[in-house]
Design a protein around this motif. Structure first.
Motif, PDB file in Angstrom:
ATOM      1  N   GLU A 333      -6.288  -3.350  -3.253  1.00 25.40           N
ATOM      2  CA  GLU A 333      -5.916  -4.230  -4.364  1.00 25.40           C
ATOM      3  C   GLU A 333      -5.414  -5.582  -3.901  1.00 25.40           C
ATOM      4  O   GLU A 333      -5.452  -6.549  -4.668  1.00 25.40           O
ATOM      5  CB  GLU A 333      -4.844  -3.557  -5.221  1.00 25.40           C
ATOM      6  CG  GLU A 333      -5.338  -2.366  -6.023  1.00 25.40           C
ATOM      7  CD  GLU A 333      -5.301  -1.077  -5.220  1.00 25.40           C
ATOM      8  OE1 GLU A 333      -5.054  -1.162  -4.001  1.00 25.40           O
ATOM      9  OE2 GLU A 333      -5.539  -0.011  -5.810  1.00 25.40           O
ATOM     10  N   ASP A 334      -4.945  -5.682  -2.664  1.00 24.82           N
ATOM     11  CA  ASP A 334      -4.431  -6.962  -2.159  1.00 24.82           C
ATOM     12  C   ASP A 334      -5.516  -8.028  -2.129  1.00 24.82           C
ATOM     13  O   ASP A 334      -5.199  -9.226  -2.162  1.00 24.82           O
ATOM     14  CB  ASP A 334      -3.854  -6.776  -0.752  1.00 24.82           C
ATOM     15  CG  ASP A 334      -2.677  -5.812  -0.745  1.00 24.82           C
ATOM     16  OD1 ASP A 334      -2.152  -5.524  -1.830  1.00 24.82           O
ATOM     17  OD2 ASP A 334      -2.301  -5.351   0.343  1.00 24.82           O
ATOM     18  N   TYR A 335      -6.770  -7.626  -2.052  1.00 28.37           N
ATOM     19  CA  TYR A 335      -7.866  -8.584  -1.924  1.00 28.37           C
ATOM     20  C   TYR A 335      -8.666  -8.719  -3.217  1.00 28.37           C
ATOM     21  O   TYR A 335      -9.713  -9.363  -3.224  1.00 28.37           O
ATOM     22  CB  TYR A 335      -8.789  -8.158  -0.781  1.00 28.37           C
ATOM     23  CG  TYR A 335      -8.056  -7.987   0.533  1.00 28.37           C
ATOM     24  CD1 TYR A 335      -7.807  -9.086   1.352  1.00 28.37           C
ATOM     25  CD2 TYR A 335      -7.588  -6.742   0.928  1.00 28.37           C
ATOM     26  CE1 TYR A 335      -7.128  -8.931   2.550  1.00 28.37           C
ATOM     27  CE2 TYR A 335      -6.896  -6.578   2.122  1.00 28.37           C
ATOM     28  CZ  TYR A 335      -6.668  -7.675   2.929  1.00 28.37           C
ATOM     29  OH  TYR A 335      -5.977  -7.532   4.114  1.00 28.37           O
ATOM     30  N   THR A 336      -8.185  -8.105  -4.288  1.00 27.80           N
ATOM     31  CA  THR A 336      -8.866  -8.221  -5.579  1.00 27.80           C
ATOM     32  C   THR A 336      -8.014  -8.931  -6.619  1.00 27.80           C
ATOM     33  O   THR A 336      -8.328  -8.874  -7.808  1.00 27.80           O
ATOM     34  CB  THR A 336      -9.252  -6.824  -6.098  1.00 27.80           C
ATOM     35  OG1 THR A 336      -8.061  -6.035  -6.269  1.00 27.80           O
ATOM     36  CG2 THR A 336     -10.182  -6.128  -5.122  1.00 27.80           C
ATOM     37  N   MET A 337      -6.944  -9.577  -6.187  1.00 32.78           N
ATOM     38  CA  MET A 337      -6.064 -10.306  -7.096  1.00 32.78           C
ATOM     39  C   MET A 337      -5.630 -11.615  -6.443  1.00 32.78           C
ATOM     40  O   MET A 337      -5.940 -11.874  -5.271  1.00 32.78           O
ATOM     41  CB  MET A 337      -4.849  -9.454  -7.470  1.00 32.78           C
ATOM     42  CG  MET A 337      -3.979  -9.054  -6.294  1.00 32.78           C
ATOM     43  SD  MET A 337      -2.582  -7.999  -6.742  1.00 32.78           S
ATOM     44  CE  MET A 337      -3.428  -6.501  -7.267  1.00 32.78           C
ATOM     45  N   GLN A 338      -4.912 -12.431  -7.206  1.00 29.23           N
ATOM     46  CA  GLN A 338      -4.462 -13.712  -6.681  1.00 29.23           C
ATOM     47  C   GLN A 338      -3.558 -13.514  -5.470  1.00 29.23           C
ATOM     48  O   GLN A 338      -2.806 -12.542  -5.380  1.00 29.23           O
ATOM     49  CB  GLN A 338      -3.710 -14.502  -7.764  1.00 29.23           C
ATOM     50  CG  GLN A 338      -4.594 -15.010  -8.884  1.00 29.23           C
ATOM     51  CD  GLN A 338      -4.923 -13.940  -9.906  1.00 29.23           C
ATOM     52  OE1 GLN A 338      -4.481 -12.795  -9.768  1.00 29.23           O
ATOM     53  NE2 GLN A 338      -5.701 -14.304 -10.921  1.00 29.23           N
ATOM     54  N   ALA A 339      -3.630 -14.472  -4.555  1.00 25.52           N
ATOM     55  CA  ALA A 339      -2.885 -14.356  -3.306  1.00 25.52           C
ATOM     56  C   ALA A 339      -1.383 -14.290  -3.545  1.00 25.52           C
ATOM     57  O   ALA A 339      -0.661 -13.559  -2.862  1.00 25.52           O
ATOM     58  CB  ALA A 339      -3.236 -15.519  -2.380  1.00 25.52           C
ATOM     59  N   SER A 340      -0.872 -15.067  -4.505  1.00 29.37           N
ATOM     60  CA  SER A 340       0.572 -15.065  -4.762  1.00 29.37           C
ATOM     61  C   SER A 340       1.035 -13.709  -5.277  1.00 29.37           C
ATOM     62  O   SER A 340       2.067 -13.174  -4.839  1.00 29.37           O
ATOM     63  CB  SER A 340       0.920 -16.154  -5.782  1.00 29.37           C
ATOM     64  OG  SER A 340       0.178 -15.971  -6.981  1.00 29.37           O
ATOM     65  N   VAL A 341       0.266 -13.125  -6.188  1.00 30.87           N
ATOM     66  CA  VAL A 341       0.624 -11.810  -6.712  1.00 30.87           C
ATOM     67  C   VAL A 341       0.484 -10.751  -5.625  1.00 30.87           C
ATOM     68  O   VAL A 341       1.342  -9.863  -5.487  1.00 30.87           O
ATOM     69  CB  VAL A 341      -0.256 -11.468  -7.929  1.00 30.87           C
ATOM     70  CG1 VAL A 341       0.081 -10.089  -8.464  1.00 30.87           C
ATOM     71  CG2 VAL A 341      -0.091 -12.520  -9.023  1.00 30.87           C
TER      72      VAL A 341
END
Length: 554
Positions: A333-341
């Motif tokens: 999930e770290d690579y499927t959402m915005q970097a800040s989130v």
């Protein structure tokens, strides 16, 4: 001279042959012929006995590599194979004629594609010409099946049958045809059950080695990705695939992985944990030293970071080596959402790891030894709550930890239809009944619940188990020495994590290594993709640039 005298003289001059050569008398020659016949019969019996002895010797596994040697006599080969496959009723022997010779097809029922064998093997062989039959030429010109090899080793032939291949033996030819037409029951590619996600790919590894390799190959049309297969297990002969990128992996890493796997000496390999235990250097640590996943894209990312994937047949989890604390804390999930989130969530995981180990110990230390550290109102409230319970704080905490572990194990072992009901009953008993009965402090229930939830945040289940295993030792240190015991426990765990090394990589040391600070772009936090132009230095990839690989396919 009279006629009678002449006859007498001739009779005396000729005489009998036996009179001249007494050793050639008829009765003596008859005796010698009888002796010769007896010797001939004994020789035939001796030859038969020698044949049986040789067959017995070949049927018994010798000390060498092969259990026996194939001959050009089909009947002899059939005896040897039937000895090996004794009491194996699922091994089928199918006799037929080819090129005027007797032939045999050996297959494992249920693991071979009978339609392929009938259309592509039996039919061409039965129609083969009887004149000038050449096996190699027949394979090249007549057989349409894709995988056909000529075997001379008995061990390889027997293993081929047990793997789902078929053997073709022809009388007068010592070579054996091994035909690859496997077909067996397997689970189809499904969705991830443990590492679920919302936006990422929805396919996961299954228990079939070739399917798992295809899931990786389909994601990268790169000839630099190499696959080496070794067999592990003296009896099970389990296939283990070593997958890596030839122009990225650290020099010597793939060879070291293969060496450790080949050194495994066990009867069978039922799960990948057997292979994992053979590759780790610190078997007594509770922390997982190798990463494992059921997601193909995660393995491919690891390969392109310079790591090695290990796929064990019959296991849907793929091992990735080497592994560090930072790599274990990464999730899809770290690579499927915005970097800040993603950075915020990843930082939350690290905080949750601390909470999962030390929060109950801090509670016991402060309540039992250092209540003055609390605000006055909170200290009075805790004192009132503890006055209602008959047990000391340490015993209450141990009781809650035992109940929590029992509850987690019960839910994990129960069927899905019952586990939901069991979780509701467990939550009711732990959260309500125990407090109302006055056995446990309500605040301790909150602390235990927060600790359990924190351990569930871990993206790697084995790492969460390691955190759970450290709670009780931390509780004992806190009950004995207070906050000093908690600090001592933190130092012990930290030093232990720094001391762990596997395949030359430090488990936690990379976080404080000045030369590796550039890896923080995808470490404790995650920067946007455009800033991650280099591969992690920690894993020693040969090409640090992500913009593209060279075309060296060696």
């Amino acid at each position: 001279m009279s006629k009678s005298n002449k006859n007498n003289r001739y009779r005396h001059s000729v005489g009998k042959l036996s009179d001249i050569l007494p050793d050639n008398a008829l009765d003596i020659l008859k005796k010698r012929v009888a002796v010769l016949k007896q010797l001939t019969g004994n020789s035939a019996e001796l030859g038969e006995d020698m044949s049986r002895i040789v067959a017995g010797i070949r049927a018994v596994p010798p000390t060498g590599d092969d259990m026996f040697v194939f001959t050009s006599t089909l009947a002899q080969n059939v005896k040897l194979l039937k000895t090996v496959f004794r009491d194996c009723d699922d091994i089928k022997f199918r006799f037929f004629k080819t090129a005027g010779r007797q032939a045999l097809l050996v297959s494992l029922d249920g693991m071979t594609d009978t339609a392929t064998l009938e259309d592509n093997i039996l039919r061409p062989l039965m129609r083969a010409s009887t004149s000038n039959f050449d096996l190699q030429q027949f394979i090249e010109e007549k057989l349409t099946v894709a995988i056909v090899t000529i075997e001379t080793s008995a061990n390889n032939a027997v293993e081929a049958v047990m793997s789902g291949k078929s053997l073709v033996m022809i009388d007068g030819i010592a070579e054996i045809l091994s035909v690859g037409a496997p077909k067996h029951v397997k689970r189809s590619v499904g969705v991830p059950n443990v590492e679920e996600n919302i936006r990422g790919p929805q396919d996961a590894f299954n228990e079939t080695l070739l399917d798992n390799i295809v899931l990786i190959r389909r994601r990268a049309k790169d000839p630099n990705i190499k696959v080496r297969i070794v067999e592990v297990g003296e009896r099970s002969k389990t296939s283990v695939a070593i997958v890596y990128s030839a122009n990225l992996v650290k020099p010597g890493l793939s060879e070291e992985v293969e060496r450790r796997i080949s050194a495994i000496k066990v009867d069978q390999v039922a799960v990948s944990k057997v292979v994992e235990d053979a590759m780790v250097e610190h078997p007594w640590t509770p922390f997982p030293q190798l990463d494992s996943t059921e997601r193909p894209e995660k393995v491919l990312n690891a390969i392109y970071d310079g790591r090695v994937g290990v796929i064990v047949d019959n296991t849907p989890a793929v091992i990735m080596v080497p592994a560090t604390y930072a790599s274990i804390m990464h999730a899809v999930e770290d690579y499927t959402m915005q970097a800040s989130v993603a950075s915020l969530i990843r930082f939350t995981r690290h905080v949750a790891a601390f909470i999962a180990i030390y929060t109950p110990a801090l509670y016991i230390a402060i309540v039992s030894y250092h209540p003055g550290m609390l605000p006055t109102g909170l200290a009075i409230s805790i004192a009132e709550l503890r006055a209602r319970t008959p047990f000391p704080s340490f015993l209450e905490a141990v009781m809650m930890e035992v109940l929590l572990e029992l509850f987690q194990e019960a839910v994990a072992r129960l069927p899905k239809k019952i586990s939901s009901a069991a979780s509701m009953v467990g939550a009711f008993v732990i959260g309500t009944t125990v407090v109302q009965a006055g056995l446990v402090n309500p605040l301790l229930v909150v602390v235990t619940s927060v600790t359990a939830i924190a351990s569930y945040v871990m993206p790697y289940y084995s790492f969460g188990l390691a955190l759970r295993s450290l709670r009780l030792p931390m509780l004992c240190l806190a009950a004995t020495l207070g906050l000093y015991g908690v600090m001592l426990g933190i130092l012990i765990v930290t030093v232990h994590l720094f001391s762990l090394r596997n395949f030359g990589e430090s488990y936690l040391g990379g976080i404080l290594d000045v030369d590796l600070w550039s890896d923080w772009k995808d470490g404790l936090v995650r920067l946007p993709q455009k800033f991650m132009k280099n591969r992690p230095i920690e894993f020693g990839a040969q090409d640090q640039q992500r913009r593209g690989d060279n075309k060296d396919y060696g």
